[in-house]
Motif scaffolding. Structure first.
Motif, PDB file in Angstrom:
ATOM      1  N   LEU A 225       0.856  -1.180   0.000  1.00  0.00           N
ATOM      2  CA  LEU A 225       0.000   0.000   0.000  1.00  0.00           C
ATOM      3  C   LEU A 225       0.900   1.241   0.000  1.00  0.00           C
ATOM      4  N   GLY A 226       0.536   2.224  -0.806  1.00  0.00           N
ATOM      5  CA  GLY A 226       1.302   3.459  -0.853  1.00  0.00           C
ATOM      6  C   GLY A 226       2.638   3.322  -1.547  1.00  0.00           C
ATOM      7  N   LEU A 227       2.793   2.305  -2.371  1.00  0.00           N
ATOM      8  CA  LEU A 227       4.069   2.088  -3.056  1.00  0.00           C
ATOM      9  C   LEU A 227       4.228   3.065  -4.214  1.00  0.00           C
ATOM     10  N   ASP A 228       5.293   3.839  -4.172  1.00  0.00           N
ATOM     11  CA  ASP A 228       5.605   4.769  -5.253  1.00  0.00           C
ATOM     12  C   ASP A 228       5.954   3.963  -6.501  1.00  0.00           C
ATOM     13  N   PRO A 229       5.295   4.196  -7.637  1.00  0.00           N
ATOM     14  CA  PRO A 229       5.570   3.423  -8.857  1.00  0.00           C
ATOM     15  C   PRO A 229       7.035   3.422  -9.250  1.00  0.00           C
ATOM     16  N   ARG A 230       7.773   4.451  -8.864  1.00  0.00           N
ATOM     17  CA  ARG A 230       9.195   4.511  -9.205  1.00  0.00           C
ATOM     18  C   ARG A 230      10.006   3.438  -8.488  1.00  0.00           C
ATOM     19  N   PHE A 231       9.440   2.881  -7.417  1.00  0.00           N
ATOM     20  CA  PHE A 231      10.157   1.877  -6.648  1.00  0.00           C
ATOM     21  C   PHE A 231       9.581   0.475  -6.852  1.00  0.00           C
ATOM     22  N   GLN A 232       8.630   0.353  -7.763  1.00  0.00           N
ATOM     23  CA  GLN A 232       7.970  -0.927  -7.972  1.00  0.00           C
ATOM     24  C   GLN A 232       8.927  -1.974  -8.543  1.00  0.00           C
ATOM     25  N   GLY A 233       9.940  -1.520  -9.252  1.00  0.00           N
ATOM     26  CA  GLY A 233      10.891  -2.456  -9.836  1.00  0.00           C
ATOM     27  C   GLY A 233      12.181  -2.572  -9.064  1.00  0.00           C
TER      28      GLY A 233
END
Length: 255
Positions: A225-233
């Motif tokens: 929850l609240g994961l910044d898309p820039r850190f998804q990978g």
């Protein structure tokens, strides 16, 4: 009693301590039968459950209490981690800050670590928990290389593959994983996806959480929850677990 503990205890009422006769990091000691696709057939565990975790990164303060609890609970060797909070320095509009990303085995629905194991030591239980039978593991590290989440390592004491097991020995005794029990911010929530009333089911259904590296198609069962898309990978980072330096020890000895 917090929401994770309350929902878990209600959902795991059928679990018994007697069921926890397996070793902490393993499952059964017999090699798994091969499925047609080369993966191992699921065994052990109650198929009525599908255990999962929701991590709310907005509540994580990077204290590493989860990391320390995991090390103590599972006797993780020095300089190795089953779970850790990776930290990143972020600069936005000229202001610097830190971003916390708790990481652990994702207990994927389609785990890539299983089909590469030549001995069947890595397998998935019927409740979804991925484990390693270290009486069968030969330490080839194929599973370590296959994991896209950098969530496995070779235990330098046992010379076998090691990883998060959702503290399966605790789960089978009706307890929460050590990292969830210890999280001071309530950022980790554990429960049964097969129970529509559990906290994890409700959060997954209503909050549209993200998973790490969705393009891998592994269907992780650790949701964010609240994961910044820039850190998804991202699956790397700088661990912030504090260790006293040798200089500090020397200063104390001479004090």
């Amino acid at each position: 009693m917090d929401r994770s503990r309350r929902n878990f205890c209600l959902g795991a009422g059928a679990a018994t301590i007697g069921a926890a006769t397996m070793s902490v990091a393993t499952g059964a000691t017999m090699p798994a039968a091969a499925a047609p696709n080369g993966a191992s057939l699921r065994r052990d565990g109650d198929p009525a459950h599908r255990w999962a975790m929701v991590v709310d990164v907005r509540k994580c303060v990077g204290c590493q209490a989860c990391t320390v609890a995991c090390i103590m609970e599972n006797d993780v060797p020095e300089n190795s981690f089953r779970t850790i909070v990776s930290t990143y320095e972020v600069t936005e509009q000229g202001k610097a800050g830190s971003y916390m990303l708790p990481r652990l085995c994702n207990h994927c629905e389609d785990p890539p670590c299983i089909p590469v194991c030549p001995t069947g030591a890595t397998f998935q239980r019927r409740d979804g928990i991925v484990v390693v039978d270290n009486t069968v593991c030969v330490g080839c590290a194929y599973c370590v290389q296959a994991c896209p989440y950098d969530a496995r390592f070779i235990n330098h004491e046992t010379q076998t593959a090691d990883k998060c097991t959702f503290c399966v020995h605790r789960v089978e005794a009706g307890l929460l994983p050590a990292c969830v029990e210890t999280c001071v911010g309530g950022a980790r929530i554990f429960g049964d996806l097969n129970d529509p009333d559990s906290a994890v089911s409700t959060l997954v259904r209503e909050e549209n959480p993200k998973v790490l590296k969705p393009e891998q198609g592994t269907q992780p069962r650790v949701f964010y929850l609240g994961l910044d898309p820039r850190f998804q990978g991202k699956v790397d980072g700088t661990p912030t677990l504090w260790r006293p330096s040798s200089e500090t020890h020397a200063q104390k000895e001479h004090a």
